[in-house]
Design an enzyme around this catalytic site. Structure first.
Site, PDB file in Angstrom:
ATOM      1  N   GLU A 161      69.313 102.632  11.350  1.00 23.71           N
ATOM      2  CA  GLU A 161      69.424 104.093  11.460  1.00 23.71           C
ATOM      3  C   GLU A 161      70.748 104.591  10.883  1.00 23.71           C
ATOM      4  O   GLU A 161      70.883 105.753  10.499  1.00 23.71           O
ATOM      5  CB  GLU A 161      69.251 104.563  12.903  1.00 23.71           C
ATOM      6  CG  GLU A 161      70.411 104.214  13.813  1.00 23.71           C
ATOM      7  CD  GLU A 161      70.232 104.748  15.241  1.00 23.71           C
ATOM      8  OE1 GLU A 161      69.840 105.918  15.391  1.00 23.71           O
ATOM      9  OE2 GLU A 161      70.468 103.981  16.195  1.00 23.71           O
ATOM     10  N   LYS A 189      63.917  77.053   1.953  1.00 23.91           N
ATOM     11  CA  LYS A 189      65.238  77.633   2.299  1.00 23.91           C
ATOM     12  C   LYS A 189      65.126  78.554   3.503  1.00 23.91           C
ATOM     13  O   LYS A 189      65.887  78.451   4.457  1.00 23.91           O
ATOM     14  CB  LYS A 189      65.795  78.357   1.066  1.00 23.91           C
ATOM     15  CG  LYS A 189      67.147  78.998   1.189  1.00 23.91           C
ATOM     16  CD  LYS A 189      67.161  80.406   1.722  1.00 23.91           C
ATOM     17  CE  LYS A 189      66.276  81.380   1.007  1.00 23.91           C
ATOM     18  NZ  LYS A 189      66.730  81.763  -0.310  1.00 23.91           N
ATOM     19  N   CYS A 219      62.959  79.294  -2.336  1.00 22.98           N
ATOM     20  CA  CYS A 219      62.839  80.363  -1.328  1.00 22.98           C
ATOM     21  C   CYS A 219      62.177  79.928  -0.027  1.00 22.98           C
ATOM     22  O   CYS A 219      62.693  80.216   1.059  1.00 22.98           O
ATOM     23  CB  CYS A 219      62.008  81.520  -1.891  1.00 22.98           C
ATOM     24  SG  CYS A 219      62.142  81.763  -3.652  1.00 22.98           S
ATOM     25  N   GLU A 242      74.073  80.379   0.730  1.00 24.02           N
ATOM     26  CA  GLU A 242      72.959  80.182   1.674  1.00 24.02           C
ATOM     27  C   GLU A 242      73.016  78.794   2.318  1.00 24.02           C
ATOM     28  O   GLU A 242      72.832  78.652   3.530  1.00 24.02           O
ATOM     29  CB  GLU A 242      71.625  80.381   0.956  1.00 24.02           C
ATOM     30  CG  GLU A 242      71.399  81.866   0.609  1.00 24.02           C
ATOM     31  CD  GLU A 242      70.072  82.141  -0.072  1.00 24.02           C
ATOM     32  OE1 GLU A 242      69.427  81.190  -0.565  1.00 24.02           O
ATOM     33  OE2 GLU A 242      69.672  83.318  -0.120  1.00 24.02           O
ATOM     34  N   HIS A 277      66.084 104.809  16.859  1.00 26.29           N
ATOM     35  CA  HIS A 277      67.196 104.485  17.739  1.00 26.29           C
ATOM     36  C   HIS A 277      66.746 103.535  18.849  1.00 26.29           C
ATOM     37  O   HIS A 277      65.669 103.713  19.388  1.00 26.29           O
ATOM     38  CB  HIS A 277      67.735 105.785  18.354  1.00 26.29           C
ATOM     39  CG  HIS A 277      68.990 105.589  19.127  1.00 26.29           C
ATOM     40  ND1 HIS A 277      70.186 105.251  18.522  1.00 26.29           N
ATOM     41  CD2 HIS A 277      69.230 105.655  20.452  1.00 26.29           C
ATOM     42  CE1 HIS A 277      71.107 105.135  19.463  1.00 26.29           C
ATOM     43  NE2 HIS A 277      70.554 105.357  20.639  1.00 26.29           N
ATOM     44  N   CYS A 324      60.175  77.938  -6.071  1.00 24.97           N
ATOM     45  CA  CYS A 324      60.140  78.805  -4.875  1.00 24.97           C
ATOM     46  C   CYS A 324      59.470  78.099  -3.698  1.00 24.97           C
ATOM     47  O   CYS A 324      60.010  78.067  -2.605  1.00 24.97           O
ATOM     48  CB  CYS A 324      59.411  80.104  -5.224  1.00 24.97           C
ATOM     49  SG  CYS A 324      59.098  81.136  -3.795  1.00 24.97           S
ATOM     50  N   TYR A 381      74.339  82.601  -4.843  1.00 24.43           N
ATOM     51  CA  TYR A 381      73.295  82.633  -3.811  1.00 24.43           C
ATOM     52  C   TYR A 381      73.139  81.275  -3.115  1.00 24.43           C
ATOM     53  O   TYR A 381      73.142  81.189  -1.891  1.00 24.43           O
ATOM     54  CB  TYR A 381      71.927  82.922  -4.439  1.00 24.43           C
ATOM     55  CG  TYR A 381      71.614  84.328  -4.819  1.00 24.43           C
ATOM     56  CD1 TYR A 381      70.810  85.121  -4.005  1.00 24.43           C
ATOM     57  CD2 TYR A 381      72.039  84.863  -6.028  1.00 24.43           C
ATOM     58  CE1 TYR A 381      70.450  86.400  -4.372  1.00 24.43           C
ATOM     59  CE2 TYR A 381      71.681  86.148  -6.406  1.00 24.43           C
ATOM     60  CZ  TYR A 381      70.889  86.913  -5.584  1.00 24.43           C
ATOM     61  OH  TYR A 381      70.533  88.167  -5.946  1.00 24.43           O
TER      62      TYR A 381
HETATM   63  P1  NDP Z   1      74.523  81.625  -9.343  1.00 26.34           P
HETATM   64  O1  NDP Z   1      74.552  81.887 -10.791  1.00 26.34           O
HETATM   65  O2  NDP Z   1      74.149  82.700  -8.401  1.00 26.34           O
HETATM   66  O3  NDP Z   1      75.949  81.076  -8.890  1.00 26.34           O
HETATM   67  C1  NDP Z   1      76.538  79.988  -9.521  1.00 26.34           C
HETATM   68  C2  NDP Z   1      77.892  79.768  -8.901  1.00 26.34           C
HETATM   69  O4  NDP Z   1      78.443  78.560  -9.394  1.00 26.34           O
HETATM   70  C3  NDP Z   1      78.868  80.880  -9.227  1.00 26.34           C
HETATM   71  O5  NDP Z   1      79.650  81.123  -8.095  1.00 26.34           O
HETATM   72  C4  NDP Z   1      79.676  80.276 -10.348  1.00 26.34           C
HETATM   73  O6  NDP Z   1      80.972  80.775 -10.430  1.00 26.34           O
HETATM   74  C5  NDP Z   1      79.727  78.826  -9.934  1.00 26.34           C
HETATM   75  N1  NDP Z   1      79.961  77.904 -11.041  1.00 26.34           N
HETATM   76  C6  NDP Z   1      79.401  77.922 -12.271  1.00 26.34           C
HETATM   77  N2  NDP Z   1      79.882  76.907 -13.015  1.00 26.34           N
HETATM   78  C7  NDP Z   1      80.773  76.240 -12.241  1.00 26.34           C
HETATM   79  C8  NDP Z   1      81.604  75.114 -12.447  1.00 26.34           C
HETATM   80  N3  NDP Z   1      81.637  74.483 -13.604  1.00 26.34           N
HETATM   81  N4  NDP Z   1      82.400  74.720 -11.427  1.00 26.34           N
HETATM   82  C9  NDP Z   1      82.386  75.393 -10.238  1.00 26.34           C
HETATM   83  N5  NDP Z   1      81.624  76.459  -9.993  1.00 26.34           N
HETATM   84  C10 NDP Z   1      80.816  76.880 -10.974  1.00 26.34           C
HETATM   85  O7  NDP Z   1      73.599  80.337  -9.196  1.00 26.34           O
HETATM   86  P2  NDP Z   1      72.913  79.637  -7.980  1.00 26.34           P
HETATM   87  O8  NDP Z   1      72.849  78.219  -8.394  1.00 26.34           O
HETATM   88  O9  NDP Z   1      73.565  79.970  -6.696  1.00 26.34           O
HETATM   89  O10 NDP Z   1      71.456  80.298  -7.990  1.00 26.34           O
HETATM   90  C11 NDP Z   1      70.709  80.417  -9.193  1.00 26.34           C
HETATM   91  C12 NDP Z   1      69.880  81.662  -9.166  1.00 26.34           C
HETATM   92  O11 NDP Z   1      68.781  81.483  -8.304  1.00 26.34           O
HETATM   93  C13 NDP Z   1      70.589  82.894  -8.627  1.00 26.34           C
HETATM   94  O12 NDP Z   1      71.332  83.560  -9.601  1.00 26.34           O
HETATM   95  C14 NDP Z   1      69.472  83.731  -8.103  1.00 26.34           C
HETATM   96  O13 NDP Z   1      68.984  84.561  -9.125  1.00 26.34           O
HETATM   97  C15 NDP Z   1      68.428  82.712  -7.712  1.00 26.34           C
HETATM   98  N6  NDP Z   1      68.402  82.555  -6.243  1.00 26.34           N
HETATM   99  C16 NDP Z   1      68.013  83.619  -5.485  1.00 26.34           C
HETATM  100  C17 NDP Z   1      67.997  83.514  -4.122  1.00 26.34           C
HETATM  101  C18 NDP Z   1      67.591  84.692  -3.301  1.00 26.34           C
HETATM  102  O14 NDP Z   1      66.981  85.610  -3.822  1.00 26.34           O
HETATM  103  N7  NDP Z   1      67.930  84.716  -2.017  1.00 26.34           N
HETATM  104  C19 NDP Z   1      68.366  82.290  -3.437  1.00 26.34           C
HETATM  105  C20 NDP Z   1      68.783  81.251  -4.323  1.00 26.34           C
HETATM  106  C21 NDP Z   1      68.785  81.395  -5.671  1.00 26.34           C
HETATM  107  P3  NDP Z   1      81.349  82.091 -11.277  1.00 26.34           P
HETATM  108  O15 NDP Z   1      80.874  83.258 -10.481  1.00 26.34           O
HETATM  109  O16 NDP Z   1      82.837  82.017 -11.369  1.00 26.34           O
HETATM  110  O17 NDP Z   1      80.674  81.962 -12.597  1.00 26.34           O
END
Ligand code: NDP
Length: 452
Positions: free
Chosen positions: A440, A51, A48, A181, A435, A43, A177
């Site tokens: 709102e 970012k 976080c 982002e 407002h 984080c 995510y």
């Molecule tokens: P996520 O699990 O959110 O997303 C992973 C993405 O990668 C999905 O779209 C997935 O597709 C895709 N993916 C998985 N395997 C492959 C592959 N072999 N080839 C291509 N695409 C693939 O993970 P992130 O890495 O984005 O983030 C990890 C975690 O960190 C999040 O789940 C969240 O909990 C946390 N986080 C929170 C944030 C916040 O609160 N703002 C910010 C950043 C991270 P599919 O959907 O098809 O499986």
């Protein structure tokens, strides 16, 4: 107190580990914390915090343009990556010190090294070994890069913050995510960003309407968003990277960011020396009190694979310390946890998605609103806000709230309190709005949405 060296040995000084260590030490436990990388964990260092700083940076470019309609003019805008990156480094170093001081302040012993579990009551850090009554694994997660030809040329969120040179052309792979982002961040900073998602619609797990809205809005910001597309190969070509896509297209870029999810950080941890085992998803299996199959070993945060969110790890760390050494009055509640995706504009969400609500409640009513934010009536920016309420008809409770629009991440936190308190639609209706704000709209949506 046992005659062992420590009462609690925490492995990993991230959000969950530090919180558990501080609280346990505050209750009088003799605590050690081992961290081999950076104080504050993902984080603070590569998640976080940096970012959000980069999100702020990325929003200025559009704000300069928005300002014109309001009468402001400015000379040509210029962005310097090294200034942002180095200022970020300074701020993160400050936070690293704060974390270290927090632990020192409660007399926790900090080891700057990788800890390995030798047996259920012994930890090795380098050549030294220590005995402990209990062990807490809070080692978090690690970005995962799927294997494909040239995948070693890709970077992850661990490296993207500190790139030596600014990528004028960036390819982002993933639809969660992190991918969303960072597409927004680098697009806002001036990169030409292409984002690939392997399925028909990204942001799986979010409300379908929000996903659809994001799919309409994000390309308007300049991101070249391509669904049903993945990368098949990366090759180095004259200082750049040539990406071959499943669509048959190829793309020359300066960097490739893979954000394909995160895996638990278990390497070299020594869990094989205990009865700790993994669940079907490969994360450490724990019971509802974060206890593993080895009675002296506990685990929490991203390494147990629940909601991978800092506030969740903090809550778990606090609950564990209170249960073991203090007075736990309330278990961690995992319902109505709000989250935000800091894309542009933000997504904020809490409670059930429409799809989940339909499975859970006999009958639901939806309220939806889409509008142009007031600011953009004059700025001229083509951006629309979307808001949605989901109400359980039987109880009149609002059980899901979803938004994509400016400051959704800020707005949804207050809404989450209302949902947690069990607010009904009648309570939303009786609440007088502020407002003029976008928020709102949440208390003025009177007409149920119907497909017609
Ligand atoms: P996520 O699990 O959110 O997303 C992973 C993405 O990668 C999905 O779209 C997935 O597709 C895709 N993916 C998985 N395997 C492959 C592959 N072999 N080839 C291509 N695409 C693939 O993970 P992130 O890495 O984005 O983030 C990890 C975690 O960190 C999040 O789940 C969240 O909990 C946390 N986080 C929170 C944030 C916040 O609160 N703002 C910010 C950043 C991270 P599919 O959907 O098809 O499986």
């Amino acid at each position: 107190m046992s005659d062992r060296d420590f009462d609690l040995f925490v492995i990993g000084a991230g959000s969950g580990g530090v919180r558990a260590a501080r609280m346990a030490a505050g209750f009088g436990a003799r605590v050690a914390v081992a961290e081999d990388r950076y104080m504050g964990g993902t984080c603070v260092n590569v998640g976080c915090v940096p970012k959000k700083l980069y999100v702020y940076a990325s929003e200025f470019g559009k704000s300069f343009e928005d300002a014109r309609g309001f009468g402001w003019s400015s000379s040509e805008k210029a962005f310097e990556w090294s200034t942002l990156r180095d200022n970020k480094k300074t701020e993160i170093s400050r936070l690293n010190s704060i974390y270290r001081n927090l632990l020192a302040g409660v007399d926790a012993t900090v080891f700057d090294g990788r800890a390995r579990i030798v047996d259920p009551h012994t930890i090795a850090v380098g050549e030294d070994q220590f005995t402990t009554e209990r062990i807490l694994i809070a080692t978090g997660g690690w970005p995962y890069i799927p294997e494909f030809p040239g995948s070693e040329l890709a970077i992850t969120s661990n490296e993207v913050f500190d790139l030596e040179t600014f990528p004028q052309r960036l390819l982002v792979i993933g639809g969660g995510y992190i991918a969303v982002e960072f597409s927004g961040i680098f697009n806002g900073l001036g990169s030409k960003v292409t984002q690939l998602y392997r399925g028909p619609l990204f942001l799986r797990g979010f409300d379908e309407d929000v996903r659809q809205h994001a799919a309409k809005e994000i390309p308007k910001t300049g991101v070249d968003l391509r669904f049903n597309t993945n990368v098949t190969k990366l090759e180095r070509t004259n200082g750049a990277i040539l990406a071959t896509l499943t669509s048959g297209d190829s793309l020359e870029v300066d960097a490739v960011l893979v954000a394909a999810g995160r895996r638990p950080n278990l390497e070299g941890l020594g869990i094989e020396n205990t009865a700790v085992h993994l669940n079907e998803k490969g994360f450490i299996a724990v019971d509802e009190h974060y206890q593993t199959a080895e009675p002296s070993v506990f685990a929490l945060g991203d390494v147990i694979g629940g909601m991978e969110l800092t506030p969740v790890a903090l809550a778990e760390g606090m609950a564990l310390a209170r249960r073991l050494y203090g007075d736990l009055k309330r278990e961690v509640e995992y319902d109505f946890i709000a989250t935000a995706v800091f894309c542009q504009p933000n997504i904020g969400t809490v409670g059930f998605t429409e799809e989940e609500a339909r499975e859970t409640f006999a009958k639901i009513t939806l309220y939806k609103s889409e509008f142009r934010p007031m600011k953009h009536t004059i700025s001229g920016r083509d951006e629309r806000t979307f808001m949605k309420l989901i109400v359980d008809d039987a109880s009149d409770r609002v059980v899901g709230v979803h938004m994509m629009g400016p400051d959704a991440g800020e707005i949804i936190q207050g809404i989450a309190i209302a949902l947690k308190a069990g607010a009904t639609k009648a309570v939303f209706d009786a609440t007088i709005g502020i407002h003029p704000t976008a928020a709102e709209e949440f208390v003025t949506m009177r007409e149920p949405w119907s497909a017609g």
